[in-house]
Motif scaffolding. Structure first.
Motif, PDB file in Angstrom:
ATOM      1  N   SER A 106      10.985 -58.070  54.135  1.00 44.42           N
ATOM      2  CA  SER A 106      11.494 -56.815  54.664  1.00 44.42           C
ATOM      3  C   SER A 106      12.473 -57.081  55.815  1.00 44.42           C
ATOM      4  O   SER A 106      13.326 -56.284  56.220  1.00 44.42           O
ATOM      5  CB  SER A 106      10.340 -55.844  55.593  1.00 44.42           C
ATOM      6  OG  SER A 106       9.624 -56.528  56.357  1.00 44.42           O
ATOM      7  N   SER A 107      12.358 -58.444  56.496  1.00 44.42           N
ATOM      8  CA  SER A 107      13.185 -58.906  57.200  1.00 44.42           C
ATOM      9  C   SER A 107      14.666 -58.792  56.634  1.00 44.42           C
ATOM     10  O   SER A 107      15.631 -58.282  57.207  1.00 44.42           O
ATOM     11  CB  SER A 107      13.043 -60.265  57.950  1.00 44.42           C
ATOM     12  OG  SER A 107      11.525 -60.183  58.325  1.00 44.42           O
ATOM     13  N   TYR A 131       8.015 -53.184  66.966  1.00 43.94           N
ATOM     14  CA  TYR A 131       8.239 -54.440  66.358  1.00 43.94           C
ATOM     15  C   TYR A 131       9.492 -54.878  67.027  1.00 43.94           C
ATOM     16  O   TYR A 131      10.716 -54.188  66.650  1.00 43.94           O
ATOM     17  CB  TYR A 131       8.446 -54.324  64.836  1.00 43.94           C
ATOM     18  CG  TYR A 131       8.596 -55.613  63.963  1.00 43.94           C
ATOM     19  CD1 TYR A 131       7.485 -56.514  64.178  1.00 43.94           C
ATOM     20  CD2 TYR A 131       9.606 -55.710  63.271  1.00 43.94           C
ATOM     21  CE1 TYR A 131       7.922 -57.821  63.584  1.00 43.94           C
ATOM     22  CE2 TYR A 131       9.687 -56.932  62.448  1.00 43.94           C
ATOM     23  CZ  TYR A 131       8.736 -57.815  62.583  1.00 43.94           C
ATOM     24  OH  TYR A 131       9.074 -59.186  62.128  1.00 43.94           O
ATOM     25  N   ASN A 182       3.503 -51.711  63.985  1.00 42.76           N
ATOM     26  CA  ASN A 182       3.217 -52.908  64.688  1.00 42.76           C
ATOM     27  C   ASN A 182       3.831 -52.787  66.251  1.00 42.76           C
ATOM     28  O   ASN A 182       5.021 -52.353  65.937  1.00 42.76           O
ATOM     29  CB  ASN A 182       3.429 -54.170  64.048  1.00 42.76           C
ATOM     30  CG  ASN A 182       3.417 -55.384  64.775  1.00 42.76           C
ATOM     31  OD1 ASN A 182       2.650 -55.644  65.498  1.00 42.76           O
ATOM     32  ND2 ASN A 182       4.155 -56.385  64.021  1.00 42.76           N
ATOM     33  N   ASP A 210      10.081 -48.236  57.531  1.00 43.63           N
ATOM     34  CA  ASP A 210       9.597 -49.410  57.584  1.00 43.63           C
ATOM     35  C   ASP A 210       7.779 -49.152  57.205  1.00 43.63           C
ATOM     36  O   ASP A 210       7.113 -48.896  57.930  1.00 43.63           O
ATOM     37  CB  ASP A 210       9.393 -50.367  58.911  1.00 43.63           C
ATOM     38  CG  ASP A 210       8.841 -51.749  58.733  1.00 43.63           C
ATOM     39  OD1 ASP A 210       8.335 -51.962  57.588  1.00 43.63           O
ATOM     40  OD2 ASP A 210       8.638 -52.534  59.761  1.00 43.63           O
ATOM     41  N   ILE A 212       5.855 -51.661  55.615  1.00 39.94           N
ATOM     42  CA  ILE A 212       5.202 -52.732  55.287  1.00 39.94           C
ATOM     43  C   ILE A 212       3.682 -52.831  55.530  1.00 39.94           C
ATOM     44  O   ILE A 212       3.258 -53.412  54.520  1.00 39.94           O
ATOM     45  CB  ILE A 212       5.756 -53.895  56.289  1.00 39.94           C
ATOM     46  CG1 ILE A 212       5.348 -55.290  55.975  1.00 39.94           C
ATOM     47  CG2 ILE A 212       5.619 -53.507  57.809  1.00 39.94           C
ATOM     48  CD1 ILE A 212       5.826 -56.333  56.512  1.00 39.94           C
ATOM     49  N   TYR A 213       3.154 -51.701  56.268  1.00 40.04           N
ATOM     50  CA  TYR A 213       1.600 -51.919  56.282  1.00 40.04           C
ATOM     51  C   TYR A 213       1.205 -50.798  55.373  1.00 40.04           C
ATOM     52  O   TYR A 213      -0.125 -50.409  55.325  1.00 40.04           O
ATOM     53  CB  TYR A 213       0.978 -51.775  57.664  1.00 40.04           C
ATOM     54  CG  TYR A 213       1.616 -52.799  58.593  1.00 40.04           C
ATOM     55  CD1 TYR A 213       0.921 -54.181  58.274  1.00 40.04           C
ATOM     56  CD2 TYR A 213       2.853 -52.896  59.432  1.00 40.04           C
ATOM     57  CE1 TYR A 213       1.320 -55.269  59.172  1.00 40.04           C
ATOM     58  CE2 TYR A 213       2.970 -53.991  60.201  1.00 40.04           C
ATOM     59  CZ  TYR A 213       2.340 -55.241  59.988  1.00 40.04           C
ATOM     60  OH  TYR A 213       2.658 -56.422  60.552  1.00 40.04           O
ATOM     61  N   SER A 237       7.313 -54.500  51.774  1.00 37.48           N
ATOM     62  CA  SER A 237       7.447 -55.979  51.685  1.00 37.48           C
ATOM     63  C   SER A 237       6.173 -56.466  50.987  1.00 37.48           C
ATOM     64  O   SER A 237       5.069 -55.826  50.828  1.00 37.48           O
ATOM     65  CB  SER A 237       7.136 -56.545  53.028  1.00 37.48           C
ATOM     66  OG  SER A 237       7.039 -57.990  53.024  1.00 37.48           O
ATOM     67  N   SER A 239       4.436 -59.011  52.085  1.00 37.44           N
ATOM     68  CA  SER A 239       4.067 -59.885  53.001  1.00 37.44           C
ATOM     69  C   SER A 239       2.356 -59.365  53.535  1.00 37.44           C
ATOM     70  O   SER A 239       1.738 -60.385  53.485  1.00 37.44           O
ATOM     71  CB  SER A 239       4.862 -60.059  54.334  1.00 37.44           C
ATOM     72  OG  SER A 239       5.895 -60.650  53.955  1.00 37.44           O
ATOM     73  N   LYS A 240       2.286 -58.285  53.592  1.00 32.93           N
ATOM     74  CA  LYS A 240       0.923 -57.804  54.253  1.00 32.93           C
ATOM     75  C   LYS A 240      -0.026 -57.393  53.119  1.00 32.93           C
ATOM     76  O   LYS A 240      -0.872 -58.078  52.982  1.00 32.93           O
ATOM     77  CB  LYS A 240       1.404 -56.742  55.275  1.00 32.93           C
ATOM     78  CG  LYS A 240       2.190 -57.127  56.221  1.00 32.93           C
ATOM     79  CD  LYS A 240       2.208 -58.053  57.158  1.00 32.93           C
ATOM     80  CE  LYS A 240       3.435 -58.571  57.899  1.00 32.93           C
ATOM     81  NZ  LYS A 240       3.188 -59.133  59.269  1.00 32.93           N
ATOM     82  N   ARG A 248       8.567 -64.842  50.930  1.00 37.14           N
ATOM     83  CA  ARG A 248       9.457 -64.037  51.636  1.00 37.14           C
ATOM     84  C   ARG A 248      10.027 -63.098  50.599  1.00 37.14           C
ATOM     85  O   ARG A 248      11.301 -63.341  50.297  1.00 37.14           O
ATOM     86  CB  ARG A 248      10.641 -65.345  52.110  1.00 37.14           C
ATOM     87  CG  ARG A 248      10.166 -66.255  53.177  1.00 37.14           C
ATOM     88  CD  ARG A 248       9.494 -65.666  54.369  1.00 37.14           C
ATOM     89  NE  ARG A 248      10.162 -64.722  55.152  1.00 37.14           N
ATOM     90  CZ  ARG A 248       9.891 -63.568  55.317  1.00 37.14           C
ATOM     91  NH1 ARG A 248       8.523 -62.975  54.971  1.00 37.14           N
ATOM     92  NH2 ARG A 248      10.404 -62.659  56.054  1.00 37.14           N
TER      93      ARG A 248
HETATM   94  C1  LIG Z   1       6.369 -53.734  61.335  1.00 37.01           C
HETATM   95  C2  LIG Z   1       6.984 -55.101  60.760  1.00 37.01           C
HETATM   96  N1  LIG Z   1       7.896 -54.906  59.890  1.00 37.01           N
HETATM   97  C3  LIG Z   1       8.780 -56.026  59.257  1.00 37.01           C
HETATM   98  C4  LIG Z   1       8.144 -57.292  59.387  1.00 37.01           C
HETATM   99  C5  LIG Z   1       8.517 -58.575  58.775  1.00 37.01           C
HETATM  100  O1  LIG Z   1       7.968 -58.851  57.731  1.00 37.01           O
HETATM  101  P1  LIG Z   1       8.410 -59.662  56.228  1.00 37.01           P
HETATM  102  O2  LIG Z   1       9.939 -60.089  56.616  1.00 37.01           O
HETATM  103  O3  LIG Z   1       7.473 -60.791  56.012  1.00 37.01           O
HETATM  104  O4  LIG Z   1       8.153 -58.795  55.157  1.00 37.01           O
HETATM  105  C6  LIG Z   1       6.761 -57.470  60.244  1.00 37.01           C
HETATM  106  C7  LIG Z   1       6.133 -58.879  60.168  1.00 37.01           C
HETATM  107  O5  LIG Z   1       5.239 -59.018  61.074  1.00 37.01           O
HETATM  108  C8  LIG Z   1       6.346 -56.345  60.686  1.00 37.01           C
HETATM  109  O6  LIG Z   1       5.209 -56.400  61.657  1.00 37.01           O
END
Ligand SMILES: Cc1ncc(COP(=O)(O)O)c(C=O)c1O
Length: 394
Positions: A106-107, A131, A182, A210, A212-213, A237, A239-240, A248
């Motif tokens: 997501s970055s 965040y 976050n 966002d 992501i969670y 993402s 990631s989580k 990535r």
């Molecule tokens: C709220 C939030 N958004 C985005 C990210 C970025 O995650 P990534 O680039 O791994 O998808 C994080 C990472 O901790 C996050 O906590």
């Protein structure tokens, strides 16, 4: 010669974004571990387990199968279709795969979204606590992050009222929302999110959600902005929920009007997203059972902390709704959460993130604890924090 180069090569002003203080906590934890101490890691916001078995198998097969070339800039077509299909499975929504962009986490999605939607100088509202990279990426790109302090009264989320008050004082171009969030782990109710998005869009403010969670919601189901509007940029993402931080890989659901801009940007900035990660990500959708098990572990960890921490002395925290974070108020013990986290690490062997990373002022009173570790670690953390708070002179 080196001195001359140093004088010549000054970093740009826009690169002067603050570092993450959690890195200092991690470095201190690593030093203790090098001395033989055992540390319970609750500072880093990532799943303790790795990518699901289906993803690993697909990646191994792809490595043996042959060269991994570039892919289409927007992502492998079958992965884009699979992501779109997931919105049907998760939310009963019909999303056109043509709106999906595969990104480097997501970055990477934030950089594309901010560049596609905003001009340099545009004001973009973000929540405090929040965040930090939202603010820092915006600033590095020449946009102006505008912080809105949230409070318990609004379940720690931005309200339409607060947004519009700020917009009237000086126009905003964008808004970033996150639910679950976050560092707080709090979530917006579906009506609260709908109201905020309606207020923003009526005022011409672009919403970036966002998500992501998503998938890691315990108190109630997380709402997606995709149900409420076609005009928001939705960022997600692997990631989580999918436990693939190091791969990535993430995605955007973009409004059709921005697709070509995002494609042009990604083509120039990255060409395409790592092929191996895209292949693994597509297979991760087949790991539903494994990922449900992981989520159950977080739920159990959450229960252990909710029961154990008040007995241990940490009895004030924000609603523990989703993600894998608990944001604890430590003002009874300290008004310097960085010093508190440092001492907790050194004396109790539990690493946590000081709130100042997420809210430079009120964060002095908060610690973020990540509960993505094992159940045994959660029990031990509660026991260690309890013993430390009982004995530590204040
Ligand atoms: C709220 C939030 N958004 C985005 C990210 C970025 O995650 P990534 O680039 O791994 O998808 C994080 C990472 O901790 C996050 O906590």
């Amino acid at each position: 010669m080196l001195e001359k180069a140093q004088r010549r090569l000054q970093p740009s002003a826009r690169s002067a974004v603050p570092p993450f203080m959690v890195m200092d906590v991690m470095a201190a934890a690593a030093r203790l571990e090098a001395q033989g101490r055992r540390v319970i890691h609750m500072e880093v916001g990532q799943p303790a387990v790795g990518a699901p078995a289906t993803a690993l198998a697909a990646a191994r097969a792809a490595l043996s199968a042959g060269p991994l070339g570039y892919t289409e800039t927007l992502g492998i077509a079958s992965l884009r279709r699979r992501i779109a299909k997931a919105y049907g499975e998760w939310h009963g929504l019909d999303i056109d795969p043509a709106r999906i962009v595969v990104t480097t986490g997501s970055s990477g999605g934030f950089v594309l979204a901010f560049l596609a939607a905003f001009e340099a100088g545009d004001r973009v509202a973000v929540a405090l606590p929040g965040y930090p990279p939202y603010r820092h990426i915006l600033a590095a790109l020449g946009c102006q992050p505008v912080c809105i302090e949230t409070t318990a009264q609004t379940r720690w989320s931005i309200t339409g009222e607060a947004l519009l008050a700020l917009h009237r004082a000086q126009p905003l171009k964008g808004l970033i929302v996150a639910s679950p969030a976050n560092p707080t782990g709090t979530m917006m109710t579906a009506p609260a999110l709908a109201d905020l998005i309606r207020c923003a869009e009526d005022a011409g403010i672009v919403v970036i959600s966002d998500e992501i969670y998503h998938g890691l919601d315990y108190a109630f189901a997380a709402e997606t902005a995709a149900r409420l509007t076609d005009d928001a940029i939705i960022i997600n993402s692997f990631s989580k929920y999918f436990c693939m931080t190091g791969w990535r890989i993430g995605w955007i659901v973009a409004p059709p009007s921005l697709m070509r801009a995002v494609e042009r940007l990604q083509g120039n900035l990255a060409i395409s997203v790592p092929t191996l990660s895209q292949i693994a990500a597509e297979a991760a959708f087949d790991a539903r059972e494994e990922l449900t098990q992981v989520k159950h572990c977080y739920e159990e960890n959450r229960r252990i902390l909710l029961e154990g921490l008040p007995r241990a002395g940490l009895d004030s925290f924000l609603p523990v709704d989703g993600a894998f974070y608990l944001y604890a108020d430590v003002s009874r013990f300290s008004t310097d959460s960085f010093a508190f986290a440092t001492r907790m690490l050194e004396e109790a062997g539990v690493a946590a993130t000081p709130g100042v990373d997420f809210d430079p002022v009120r964060g002095r009173h908060f610690l973020r604890l990540c509960y993505a570790g094992s159940r045994e670690e959660m029990h031990e953390a509660v026991q260690r924090i309890g013993a430390w708070l009982k004995d530590a002179p204040r």
